[in-house]
Scaffold this motif. Sequence first.
Motif, PDB file in Angstrom:
ATOM      1  N   ARG A 114       0.856  -1.208   0.000  1.00  0.00           N
ATOM      2  CA  ARG A 114       0.000   0.000   0.000  1.00  0.00           C
ATOM      3  C   ARG A 114       0.887   1.251   0.000  1.00  0.00           C
ATOM      4  O   ARG A 114       0.645   2.213  -0.718  1.00  0.00           O
ATOM      5  N   ARG A 115       1.954   1.184   0.799  1.00  0.00           N
ATOM      6  CA  ARG A 115       2.851   2.333   0.894  1.00  0.00           C
ATOM      7  C   ARG A 115       3.609   2.550  -0.423  1.00  0.00           C
ATOM      8  O   ARG A 115       3.758   3.679  -0.898  1.00  0.00           O
ATOM      9  N   LEU A 116       4.064   1.453  -1.016  1.00  0.00           N
ATOM     10  CA  LEU A 116       4.833   1.596  -2.270  1.00  0.00           C
ATOM     11  C   LEU A 116       3.945   2.153  -3.391  1.00  0.00           C
ATOM     12  O   LEU A 116       4.390   2.982  -4.190  1.00  0.00           O
ATOM     13  N   VAL A 117       2.711   1.700  -3.409  1.00  0.00           N
ATOM     14  CA  VAL A 117       1.784   2.195  -4.455  1.00  0.00           C
ATOM     15  C   VAL A 117       1.585   3.708  -4.304  1.00  0.00           C
ATOM     16  O   VAL A 117       1.501   4.434  -5.304  1.00  0.00           O
ATOM     17  N   GLU A 118       1.557   4.190  -3.054  1.00  0.00           N
ATOM     18  CA  GLU A 118       1.401   5.645  -2.836  1.00  0.00           C
ATOM     19  C   GLU A 118       2.567   6.433  -3.426  1.00  0.00           C
ATOM     20  O   GLU A 118       2.448   7.627  -3.681  1.00  0.00           O
ATOM     21  N   LYS A 119       3.711   5.775  -3.609  1.00  0.00           N
ATOM     22  CA  LYS A 119       4.901   6.483  -4.135  1.00  0.00           C
ATOM     23  C   LYS A 119       4.893   6.552  -5.658  1.00  0.00           C
ATOM     24  O   LYS A 119       5.759   7.177  -6.263  1.00  0.00           O
ATOM     25  N   LEU A 120       3.931   5.862  -6.292  1.00  0.00           N
ATOM     26  CA  LEU A 120       3.899   5.840  -7.765  1.00  0.00           C
ATOM     27  C   LEU A 120       3.234   7.094  -8.325  1.00  0.00           C
ATOM     28  O   LEU A 120       2.228   7.574  -7.787  1.00  0.00           O
ATOM     29  N   ALA A 121       3.780   7.564  -9.437  1.00  0.00           N
ATOM     30  CA  ALA A 121       3.121   8.631 -10.199  1.00  0.00           C
ATOM     31  C   ALA A 121       1.928   8.014 -10.929  1.00  0.00           C
ATOM     32  O   ALA A 121       1.886   6.786 -11.121  1.00  0.00           O
ATOM     33  N   PRO A 122       0.960   8.827 -11.364  1.00  0.00           N
ATOM     34  CA  PRO A 122      -0.117   8.278 -12.195  1.00  0.00           C
ATOM     35  C   PRO A 122       0.489   7.542 -13.405  1.00  0.00           C
ATOM     36  O   PRO A 122       1.417   8.047 -14.034  1.00  0.00           O
ATOM     37  N   GLY A 123      -0.008   6.330 -13.668  1.00  0.00           N
ATOM     38  CA  GLY A 123       0.546   5.531 -14.770  1.00  0.00           C
ATOM     39  C   GLY A 123       1.835   4.801 -14.398  1.00  0.00           C
ATOM     40  O   GLY A 123       2.396   4.078 -15.222  1.00  0.00           O
ATOM     41  N   GLY A 124       2.300   5.005 -13.157  1.00  0.00           N
ATOM     42  CA  GLY A 124       3.570   4.392 -12.720  1.00  0.00           C
ATOM     43  C   GLY A 124       3.441   2.879 -12.531  1.00  0.00           C
ATOM     44  O   GLY A 124       2.348   2.349 -12.342  1.00  0.00           O
ATOM     45  N   VAL A 125       4.588   2.207 -12.598  1.00  0.00           N
ATOM     46  CA  VAL A 125       4.598   0.740 -12.522  1.00  0.00           C
ATOM     47  C   VAL A 125       5.416   0.278 -11.314  1.00  0.00           C
ATOM     48  O   VAL A 125       6.538   0.741 -11.094  1.00  0.00           O
ATOM     49  N   LEU A 126       4.814  -0.636 -10.559  1.00  0.00           N
ATOM     50  CA  LEU A 126       5.513  -1.316  -9.459  1.00  0.00           C
ATOM     51  C   LEU A 126       5.858  -2.708  -9.955  1.00  0.00           C
ATOM     52  O   LEU A 126       4.956  -3.452 -10.373  1.00  0.00           O
ATOM     53  N   ALA A 127       7.151  -3.065  -9.921  1.00  0.00           N
ATOM     54  CA  ALA A 127       7.564  -4.390 -10.425  1.00  0.00           C
ATOM     55  C   ALA A 127       8.468  -5.035  -9.392  1.00  0.00           C
ATOM     56  O   ALA A 127       9.501  -4.470  -9.037  1.00  0.00           O
ATOM     57  N   PHE A 128       8.049  -6.184  -8.880  1.00  0.00           N
ATOM     58  CA  PHE A 128       8.929  -6.854  -7.916  1.00  0.00           C
ATOM     59  C   PHE A 128       8.975  -8.348  -8.140  1.00  0.00           C
ATOM     60  O   PHE A 128       8.075  -8.943  -8.711  1.00  0.00           O
ATOM     61  N   GLN A 129      10.092  -8.901  -7.683  1.00  0.00           N
ATOM     62  CA  GLN A 129      10.318 -10.340  -7.740  1.00  0.00           C
ATOM     63  C   GLN A 129      10.759 -10.774  -6.349  1.00  0.00           C
ATOM     64  O   GLN A 129      11.606 -10.114  -5.746  1.00  0.00           O
ATOM     65  N   ILE A 130      10.137 -11.830  -5.843  1.00  0.00           N
ATOM     66  CA  ILE A 130      10.584 -12.338  -4.533  1.00  0.00           C
ATOM     67  C   ILE A 130      10.775 -13.857  -4.590  1.00  0.00           C
ATOM     68  O   ILE A 130      10.014 -14.559  -5.256  1.00  0.00           O
ATOM     69  N   PRO A 131      11.783 -14.344  -3.887  1.00  0.00           N
ATOM     70  CA  PRO A 131      11.954 -15.787  -3.790  1.00  0.00           C
ATOM     71  C   PRO A 131      10.754 -16.384  -3.064  1.00  0.00           C
ATOM     72  O   PRO A 131      10.184 -15.743  -2.182  1.00  0.00           O
ATOM     73  N   ALA A 132      10.369 -17.572  -3.474  1.00  0.00           N
ATOM     74  CA  ALA A 132       9.215 -18.224  -2.824  1.00  0.00           C
ATOM     75  C   ALA A 132       9.577 -19.679  -2.555  1.00  0.00           C
ATOM     76  O   ALA A 132       8.862 -20.589  -2.926  1.00  0.00           O
ATOM     77  N   ASN A 133      10.721 -19.841  -1.916  1.00  0.00           N
ATOM     78  CA  ASN A 133      11.214 -21.209  -1.667  1.00  0.00           C
ATOM     79  C   ASN A 133      11.322 -21.483  -0.171  1.00  0.00           C
ATOM     80  O   ASN A 133      12.187 -22.233   0.254  1.00  0.00           O
ATOM     81  N   PHE A 134      10.459 -20.848   0.598  1.00  0.00           N
ATOM     82  CA  PHE A 134      10.640 -20.911   2.046  1.00  0.00           C
ATOM     83  C   PHE A 134      10.261 -22.265   2.653  1.00  0.00           C
ATOM     84  O   PHE A 134      10.591 -22.534   3.794  1.00  0.00           O
ATOM     85  N   ASP A 135       9.576 -23.108   1.859  1.00  0.00           N
ATOM     86  CA  ASP A 135       9.347 -24.469   2.379  1.00  0.00           C
ATOM     87  C   ASP A 135      10.209 -25.499   1.639  1.00  0.00           C
ATOM     88  O   ASP A 135       9.967 -26.701   1.733  1.00  0.00           O
TER      89      ASP A 135
END
Length: 255
Positions: A114-135
């Motif tokens: 929610r906080r990161l989205v607030e930092k986006l300009a109109p039309g801005g893109v949030l792109a993230f990659q996270i490891p998902a191997n915790f099990d």
Amino acid sequence: MWDPKQYSHFRDERKRPFFELLARVDVDAPSHVADLGCGTGDLTRVLTERWQEARVYGVDSSSAMVEEARRRPSSESLRFDVADLAGWEPPAPLDVLVSNAALHWVPDHGALLRRLVEKLAPGGVLAFQIPANFDAPSHRHIDEVRALPRFATKLESVRRGHAGPIEVYESLLSDLGLTVDAWETTYLHVLPGEDAVLEWLLGTTLRPVLAALNPEEGRAFLDTLRPLLRQSYPAHARGTPFRFTRRFVVARRGR
Ligand SMILES: C[S@@+](CC[C@H](N)C(=O)[O-])C[C@H]1O[C@@H](n2cnc3c(N)ncnc32)[C@H](O)[C@@H]1O
């Protein structure tokens, strides 16, 4: 706690998801671009090459990583800050906000996104990659060793990485009005070298664990973990196969 040299060990395997993420970011001429949890900044530099007119900010909470990032040659348009990405304030609304393999260290992804989205300009893109191997067996073995009486008390408050189900990210960001592209990829890395999975983990997951132990305890921890990893990840002449799942999200804010 973070060691730029150890992290660079499996550079190609760690870089690939960043390029696969970036390939889905369709933005032509952004003015402000950030890379949160930028590490040594090698991939942040890729952003300056792709968007040469943009101001690019690399942010990392590790001063060792940022010092290394600042030591390497870079363009005028690139700036590195030591800061916790969860509280970092960009100088201007961001047209692109990238984070590769870092958000899993930050608690409460709902509040964070929610906080990161607030930092986006109109039309801005949030792109993230996270490891998902915790099990995965690697993490299960680390947890087994963490739970031994010799280590349990000292490691009780040492944070673990985490990833939510991909559906949670999709629905959270859609509910915030973004258009979401989310996917998951499992890589089968065949890692070179002896005790390759341990070497891999020493660059990331084991950093906070070892930082909380004294050198003798650290050695004992690794001596207990090593045979467990050898059993779950047998080495072959061609290397050690290491299965690794990652989650990707590219979400665009409306104009
Ligand atoms: C696995 S490395 C990834 C580095 C880089 N993004 C890459 O893909 O090469 C994770 C990085 O996230 C940083 N990090 C972890 N938690 C952080 C936080 N709360 N704020 C900023 N950086 C953080 C670490 O210092 C580390 O450099």
